[in-house]
Design a protein around this motif. Structure first.
Motif, short mmCIF file in Angstrom:
data_model
loop_
_atom_site.label_atom_id
_atom_site.label_comp_id
_atom_site.label_asym_id
_atom_site.label_seq_id
_atom_site.Cartn_x
_atom_site.Cartn_y
_atom_site.Cartn_z
N LEU A 200 -10.41 -12.29 -9.78
CA LEU A 200 -9.00 -12.42 -10.70
C LEU A 200 -9.68 -13.09 -12.11
CD1 LEU A 200 -6.56 -14.23 -8.31
CD2 LEU A 200 -7.02 -11.89 -8.77
N PHE A 201 -9.00 -12.28 -13.23
CA PHE A 201 -9.40 -12.95 -14.46
C PHE A 201 -8.10 -13.53 -15.02
CE2 PHE A 201 -13.48 -9.94 -14.18
CZ PHE A 201 -14.35 -11.22 -13.96
N HIS A 202 -8.25 -13.27 -16.51
CA HIS A 202 -7.13 -14.01 -17.35
C HIS A 202 -5.69 -13.83 -16.82
CE1 HIS A 202 -4.33 -14.04 -20.94
NE2 HIS A 202 -5.13 -15.41 -21.17
N SER A 203 -5.34 -12.69 -16.36
CA SER A 203 -3.96 -12.00 -16.43
C SER A 203 -3.50 -12.63 -14.68
CB SER A 203 -3.73 -10.51 -16.34
OG SER A 203 -4.42 -10.06 -15.40
N GLY A 204 -4.50 -13.08 -14.06
CA GLY A 204 -4.17 -13.34 -12.53
C GLY A 204 -4.22 -12.20 -11.77
N LEU A 205 -4.59 -11.07 -12.28
CA LEU A 205 -4.91 -9.80 -11.32
C LEU A 205 -6.11 -9.39 -11.43
CD1 LEU A 205 -1.49 -8.01 -12.67
CD2 LEU A 205 -1.91 -9.04 -10.51
N SER A 206 -6.61 -8.40 -10.34
CA SER A 206 -7.94 -7.97 -10.42
C SER A 206 -7.42 -6.50 -10.30
CB SER A 206 -8.51 -8.23 -9.16
OG SER A 206 -7.97 -7.79 -8.04
N LEU A 207 -8.83 -5.66 -10.26
CA LEU A 207 -8.43 -4.25 -10.52
C LEU A 207 -8.08 -3.78 -9.31
CD1 LEU A 207 -9.34 -1.47 -11.73
CD2 LEU A 207 -11.62 -1.50 -11.18
N ASN A 208 -8.46 -4.38 -8.06
CA ASN A 208 -7.86 -4.06 -6.89
C ASN A 208 -6.46 -4.25 -6.77
OD1 ASN A 208 -10.33 -2.96 -5.91
ND2 ASN A 208 -10.97 -4.75 -4.71
N ASP A 209 -5.87 -5.13 -7.30
CA ASP A 209 -4.68 -5.53 -7.41
C ASP A 209 -3.66 -4.33 -7.96
OD1 ASP A 209 -4.74 -8.13 -6.17
OD2 ASP A 209 -4.90 -9.08 -8.01
N VAL A 210 -4.17 -3.69 -8.86
CA VAL A 210 -3.38 -2.54 -9.45
C VAL A 210 -3.70 -1.09 -8.99
CG1 VAL A 210 -3.18 -3.95 -11.59
CG2 VAL A 210 -4.86 -2.34 -11.36
N LEU A 211 -4.47 -1.13 -7.95
CA LEU A 211 -4.93 0.06 -7.33
C LEU A 211 -4.38 0.30 -5.96
CD1 LEU A 211 -8.54 0.36 -8.35
CD2 LEU A 211 -6.82 1.81 -9.14
N HIS A 212 -3.79 1.60 -5.50
CA HIS A 212 -3.54 2.05 -4.05
C HIS A 212 -4.88 1.68 -3.57
CE1 HIS A 212 0.62 2.56 -4.47
NE2 HIS A 212 0.54 3.38 -5.27
N THR A 213 -4.84 1.18 -2.24
CA THR A 213 -6.18 1.32 -1.43
C THR A 213 -6.18 2.78 -0.57
OG1 THR A 213 -5.77 -1.02 -0.63
CG2 THR A 213 -7.04 0.36 0.84
N GLY A 214 -5.30 3.28 -0.51
CA GLY A 214 -5.33 4.81 0.29
C GLY A 214 -5.10 4.58 1.46
N PRO A 215 -4.71 5.81 2.15
CA PRO A 215 -4.77 5.93 3.60
C PRO A 215 -6.25 5.72 4.27
CG PRO A 215 -4.29 8.04 2.90
CD PRO A 215 -4.53 7.06 1.60
N ILE A 216 -6.14 5.13 5.61
CA ILE A 216 -7.33 5.07 6.53
C ILE A 216 -7.79 6.50 7.04
CG2 ILE A 216 -8.35 3.97 8.24
CD1 ILE A 216 -6.78 1.62 7.79
N LEU A 217 -8.98 7.05 6.44
CA LEU A 217 -9.37 8.29 6.99
C LEU A 217 -10.63 8.14 7.88
CD1 LEU A 217 -9.08 10.57 3.75
CD2 LEU A 217 -7.37 10.17 5.29
N GLN A 218 -11.06 7.09 7.97
CA GLN A 218 -12.53 6.83 8.71
C GLN A 218 -12.12 7.10 10.08
OE1 GLN A 218 -14.78 3.38 7.29
NE2 GLN A 218 -14.57 2.56 9.40
N ASN A 219 -12.96 7.70 10.82
CA ASN A 219 -12.77 8.30 12.23
C ASN A 219 -13.03 6.88 13.03
OD1 ASN A 219 -12.57 10.94 12.25
ND2 ASN A 219 -14.60 11.33 11.70
N ASP A 220 -12.67 6.96 14.30
CA ASP A 220 -12.92 5.87 15.31
C ASP A 220 -14.33 5.98 15.62
OD1 ASP A 220 -13.08 4.84 18.14
OD2 ASP A 220 -11.44 3.64 17.29
N LEU A 221 -15.07 4.89 15.48
CA LEU A 221 -16.69 5.02 15.81
C LEU A 221 -16.82 5.30 17.02
CD1 LEU A 221 -19.54 4.40 14.94
CD2 LEU A 221 -19.02 1.89 15.38
N MET A 222 -16.01 4.58 18.01
CA MET A 222 -16.36 4.94 19.50
C MET A 222 -16.16 6.38 19.69
SD MET A 222 -17.66 3.51 21.96
CE MET A 222 -17.49 1.93 21.69
N SER A 281 -11.25 -1.06 -4.07
CA SER A 281 -10.51 -1.01 -2.99
C SER A 281 -10.16 0.51 -2.55
CB SER A 281 -9.25 -1.77 -2.93
OG SER A 281 -8.32 -1.20 -4.05
N CYS A 282 -10.01 1.32 -3.34
CA CYS A 282 -9.88 3.05 -2.97
C CYS A 282 -10.99 3.72 -2.67
CB CYS A 282 -9.17 3.24 -4.06
SG CYS A 282 -9.64 3.46 -5.77
N ALA A 283 -12.25 3.11 -2.94
CA ALA A 283 -13.40 3.86 -2.81
C ALA A 283 -13.66 4.54 -1.56
CB ALA A 283 -14.74 2.81 -3.02
N SER A 284 -13.43 3.70 -0.57
CA SER A 284 -13.58 4.31 0.74
C SER A 284 -12.90 5.48 0.85
CB SER A 284 -13.35 3.36 2.21
OG SER A 284 -13.59 3.88 3.36
#
Length: 385
Positions: A200-222, A281-284
């Protein structure tokens, strides 16, 4: 059987016998005869305590068991998921060298009601603080500098000016603090530089705050591991620098700025990260979604690859195989070729049959002697030795 005294009258039957065994009384019940009274010879007694409870622990345990064993259904797509998917499909393209270029999924409230503020000064103060700590560890400082210099060599970062981008009083740039994460057991990358997009910087927001995380596409490890174990012949490989093989649209790169200098005596310089960055946050989502897009674009020529990249991959680890050597060899060669076409090098490759590795350069293998077993011959896949 232990019953409460309040139900005793309900189970009695009109039949009574006295002088059983000389001193006992037998009373008939709907469950059979019960004995009561004194006994002449000593007997072993069992003390039982009954506690009434309002919960049903057995039922709870069964419920947990059923829920744990339940086959999960298809995930419901949210509005956010739809926005991310539409943006990806409408804006993603491939460069002439085959690499993908994506846009960051900013929330619709940004920058109007969710605006970033200035961040360079705070990022510089934090960088100098980390730099001082690194000076106390010369070996780590050297490796840290080499990692960031590699970014320059691979053209994953680009030098930019020190002026933050401001339009109509709103900031269209953001500086990411960064620090080192040490992985002593890694065979390749001992030190990883992690970028903090949640700062968090001056505005009280971070880059991740203004980005969608996106749906979880990661497969189940097991499930990935279980599928892998069903094959007679198996292979495994790691997509080298998977996130950094995907480029970010030029207009979004300024939201991924960093500060760095090769020497503490030199000037602090400004750079922008040109590729998908671990810590955003949306990198994955962007990395896995692009991996799923690749077989769509390659399906006519390589039909087997879609199953591998969509179902037999855990983030950047490929775990696949086959039931005969020929089909498995085909899968190995096709997956390497398709990944290479998008700038994804497959490295640290292993297999349970030497012939699967014969045509792969030794430098691309995890260990050229992996199948020549010794007492200390081990490797790890997804943390499993």
């Amino acid at each position: 059987m232990v019953v409460g005294s309040n139900i005793l009258p309900k189970i009695l039957v009109l039949s009574l016998k006295n002088d059983i065994g000389g001193s006992l009384i037998a009373q008939n019940t709907i469950f059979g005869w019960i004995l009561s009274g004194p006994v002449a010879q000593p007997i072993t007694s069992l003390s039982t305590q009954v506690i009434e409870t309002m919960t049903d622990p057995l039922g709870d345990l069964l419920k947990k068991f059923w829920e744990q064993e339940e086959v999960s259904g298809a995930q419901t797509q949210t509005d956010e998921d739809t926005i991310c998917e539409d943006l990806y499909r409408n804006t993603t393209y491939r460069r002439n060298d085959g690499r993908y270029v994506i846009k960051l999924p900013f929330k619709p409230e940004s920058p109007n009601s969710m605006a970033l503020g200035h961040s360079r000064l705070s990022a510089q103060q934090q960088y100098i603080s980390i730099e001082r700590n690194l000076e106390k560890k010369p070996d780590l400082q050297k490796i840290y500098a080499e990692v960031l210099e590699e970014y320059q060599t691979l053209e994953h970062i680009e030098r930019t000016n020190a002026q933050e981008i401001i339009r109509d009083g709103k900031y269209f740039s953001f500086y990411l603090p960064h620090h080192a994460v040490i992985k002593p057991d890694s065979k390749t990358t001992k030190v990883r530089v992690v970028f903090n997009a949640s700062k968090l910087f001056h505005s009280g927001l971070s880059l991740n705050d203004v980005l969608h995380t996106g749906p979880i596409l990661q497969n189940d490890l097991m499930l990935v591991i279980i599928r892998w174990r069903l094959y007679k012949y198996v292979f495994n490989g790691d997509i080298e620098k998977m996130y950094r093989q995907i480029y970010v649209h030029k207009e979004d790169q300024d939201f991924q700025r960093i500060l760095f200098r090769e020497s503490p005596s030199g000037p602090v310089e400004d750079y922008k990260l040109k590729t998908v960055t671990f810590g955003v946050s949306c990198a994955s989502y962007l990395a896995i979604r692009t991996l799923h897009q690749l077989p769509e674009d390659s399906k006519p020529k390589f039909p087997q690859v879609a199953k591998i990249l969509v179902n037999e991959t855990y983030v950047d680890d490929i775990l696949s195989g086959g039931h005969d050597l020929n089909s498995t060899k085909t899968s190995v060669s096709q997956i390497i070729e398709v990944l290479k076409s998008a700038g994804y090098p497959l490295r640290k490759i292993t297999a349970n049959n030497r012939s699967l590795l014969n045509e792969i350069p030794e430098t691309h293998l995890l260990d050229s002697e992996i199948l020549q077993f010794h007492d200390t011959s081990t490797t790890k896949t997804l943390g499993i030795r």
